[in-house]
Design an enzyme around this catalytic site. Structure first.
Site, PDB file in Angstrom:
ATOM      1  N   ASN A   9       0.863  -1.185   0.000  1.00  0.00           N
ATOM      2  CA  ASN A   9       0.000   0.000   0.000  1.00  0.00           C
ATOM      3  C   ASN A   9       0.896   1.230   0.000  1.00  0.00           C
ATOM      4  O   ASN A   9       1.533   1.527   1.005  1.00  0.00           O
ATOM      5  CB  ASN A   9      -0.882  -0.036   1.262  1.00  0.00           C
ATOM      6  N   LYS A  11      -0.033   4.248  -0.187  1.00  0.00           N
ATOM      7  CA  LYS A  11      -0.721   5.398   0.443  1.00  0.00           C
ATOM      8  C   LYS A  11      -0.548   6.647  -0.438  1.00  0.00           C
ATOM      9  O   LYS A  11      -0.550   6.536  -1.649  1.00  0.00           O
ATOM     10  CB  LYS A  11      -0.202   5.611   1.856  1.00  0.00           C
ATOM     11  N   HIS A  93      -9.233   0.755   5.517  1.00  0.00           N
ATOM     12  CA  HIS A  93      -7.930   0.941   6.188  1.00  0.00           C
ATOM     13  C   HIS A  93      -8.148   1.880   7.371  1.00  0.00           C
ATOM     14  O   HIS A  93      -8.969   2.795   7.299  1.00  0.00           O
ATOM     15  CB  HIS A  93      -6.934   1.540   5.192  1.00  0.00           C
ATOM     16  N   GLU A  95      -6.562   4.293   8.398  1.00  0.00           N
ATOM     17  CA  GLU A  95      -6.380   5.724   8.093  1.00  0.00           C
ATOM     18  C   GLU A  95      -7.644   6.310   7.465  1.00  0.00           C
ATOM     19  O   GLU A  95      -7.964   7.477   7.689  1.00  0.00           O
ATOM     20  CB  GLU A  95      -5.144   5.900   7.186  1.00  0.00           C
ATOM     21  N   GLU A 163      -4.851  -5.455  10.938  1.00  0.00           N
ATOM     22  CA  GLU A 163      -3.872  -4.384  11.063  1.00  0.00           C
ATOM     23  C   GLU A 163      -4.072  -3.653  12.387  1.00  0.00           C
ATOM     24  O   GLU A 163      -4.883  -2.712  12.465  1.00  0.00           O
ATOM     25  CB  GLU A 163      -4.049  -3.384   9.914  1.00  0.00           C
ATOM     26  N   GLY A 169       3.137   1.720  10.826  1.00  0.00           N
ATOM     27  CA  GLY A 169       4.127   2.794  10.675  1.00  0.00           C
ATOM     28  C   GLY A 169       4.887   3.135  11.939  1.00  0.00           C
ATOM     29  O   GLY A 169       5.551   4.177  11.995  1.00  0.00           O
ATOM     30  N   SER A 209       4.001  -2.673  10.277  1.00  0.00           N
ATOM     31  CA  SER A 209       5.461  -2.699  10.439  1.00  0.00           C
ATOM     32  C   SER A 209       6.106  -4.014  10.003  1.00  0.00           C
ATOM     33  O   SER A 209       7.074  -4.463  10.629  1.00  0.00           O
ATOM     34  CB  SER A 209       5.832  -2.350  11.890  1.00  0.00           C
ATOM     35  N   GLY A 231       5.152   1.123   4.458  1.00  0.00           N
ATOM     36  CA  GLY A 231       6.475   1.706   4.198  1.00  0.00           C
ATOM     37  C   GLY A 231       7.424   0.807   3.416  1.00  0.00           C
ATOM     38  O   GLY A 231       8.100   1.269   2.486  1.00  0.00           O
TER      39      GLY A 231
HETATM   40  C1  PEP Z   1      -0.396  -0.101   6.413  1.00  0.00           C
HETATM   41  O1  PEP Z   1      -0.522   1.094   6.297  1.00  0.00           O
HETATM   42  O2  PEP Z   1      -1.330  -0.834   6.035  1.00  0.00           O
HETATM   43  C2  PEP Z   1       0.811  -0.618   6.997  1.00  0.00           C
HETATM   44  C3  PEP Z   1       0.800  -1.845   7.417  1.00  0.00           C
HETATM   45  O3  PEP Z   1       1.883   0.251   7.092  1.00  0.00           O
HETATM   46  P1  PEP Z   1       3.361  -0.120   7.604  1.00  0.00           P
HETATM   47  O4  PEP Z   1       3.769  -1.398   6.921  1.00  0.00           O
HETATM   48  O5  PEP Z   1       4.195   1.039   7.170  1.00  0.00           O
HETATM   49  O6  PEP Z   1       3.276  -0.280   9.064  1.00  0.00           O
END
Ligand code: PEP
Length: 249
Positions: A9, A11, A93, A95, A163, A169, A209, A231
């Site tokens: 993703n 983003k 998600h 966010e 998640e 993040g 992460s 990320g």
């Molecule tokens: C995400 O935004 O779905 C995510 C898992 O981000 P990260 O891998 O950066 O923690």
């Protein structure tokens, strides 16, 4: 057998120059044993679909509207994503739930729209740190799943991603036991509602992460069929470490 899925993703990251990372990834995995998905920003979706080789990396959207068309300035329908080359769409998600106030009911309506357009929905669920500390994790996940997942799903139209919000993040990752507890719970919840055959076809992703260095141990957990990665999906080299760990799991 559920085919494993490494989903990235991007983003709100990426312009035309980022397509080089996608081309790199696609040439590294011309015929992968797993599904490799990148969800770039919508502005890149069409070019991303053209930049990848057939049978290699696939592309998806990060959100869609629940309706097919109409007066919804700035929004995109599932059909438009499909038309641009998407095969998947991430929905609910955290966010979007936080920044845009998306409810379970809205996520469910979007998942139905995605299915109708021929997309596979990746429905995200996850608890906040406060909810985990209050021992509410399974209640929260159960409620989000009941509210967000439409009736009669199968693996060809639904993936569910766990998640934990506090892991996104942040570099913090739940213990393997904690991931196992939630994923086993999610599988049982799908079985209760849809029966064993449908439930066993639906892939469950862990997200939060995931990095090349922790991917192997996360993929060793039962009922983890892949990852949703933020990320570490932006650079082909990082994502490749995760893909390799999943291929070897
Ligand atoms: C995400 O935004 O779905 C995510 C898992 O981000 P990260 O891998 O950066 O923690």
């Amino acid at each position: 057998m559920r085919r494993k899925l490494a989903a990235g993703n991007w983003k709100m990251n990426g312009t035309a120059t980022s397509l080089a990372e996608l081309e790199k990834l696609s040439s590294l995995y011309p015929n992968p044993d797993i599904d490799i998905l990148i969800c770039p920003p919508a502005t890149l979706l069409h070019r991303a679909a053209q930049a990848v080789q057939a049978n290699s990396v696939i592309v998806g959207g990060q959100d869609c509207h629940a309706l097919v068309a109409g007066a919804h300035t700035g929004d995109l329908s599932a059909e438009m994503l499909k038309d641009a080359g998407a095969e998947y769409v991430i929905l609910g998600h955290s966010e979007r739930r936080q920044d845009h106030g998306e409810s379970d009911e809205l996520v469910r309506a979007k998942a139905i729209a995605a299915k109708d357009a021929g997309l596979i929905a990746i429905v995200c669920v996850g608890e906040s740190l406060e909810q985990r500390e209050a021992a509410e994790t399974l209640d929260v996940i159960g409620e989000q799943m009941s509210g967000s997942i439409p009736d009669q799903p199968i693996g060809e139209n639904l993936v569910v991603a766990y998640e934990p919000i506090w892991a996104i993040g942040t570099g913090k990752v739940p213990t393997l036991d904690q991931i196992c507890e939630v994923h086993d719970f999610m599988r049982a919840k799908l079985e209760d509602r849809f029966g064993a055959a449908s439930a066993s076809s639906i892939r469950l992703l862990y997200g939060g992460s995931v990095k090349p260095k922790n991917a192997s141990e996360i993929f060793s957990v039962s009922n983890v069929d892949g990852a949703l990665v933020g990320g570490a999906s932006l650079k082909a080299e990082d994502f490749s470490g995760i893909i390799q760990a999943l291929e070897n799991a």
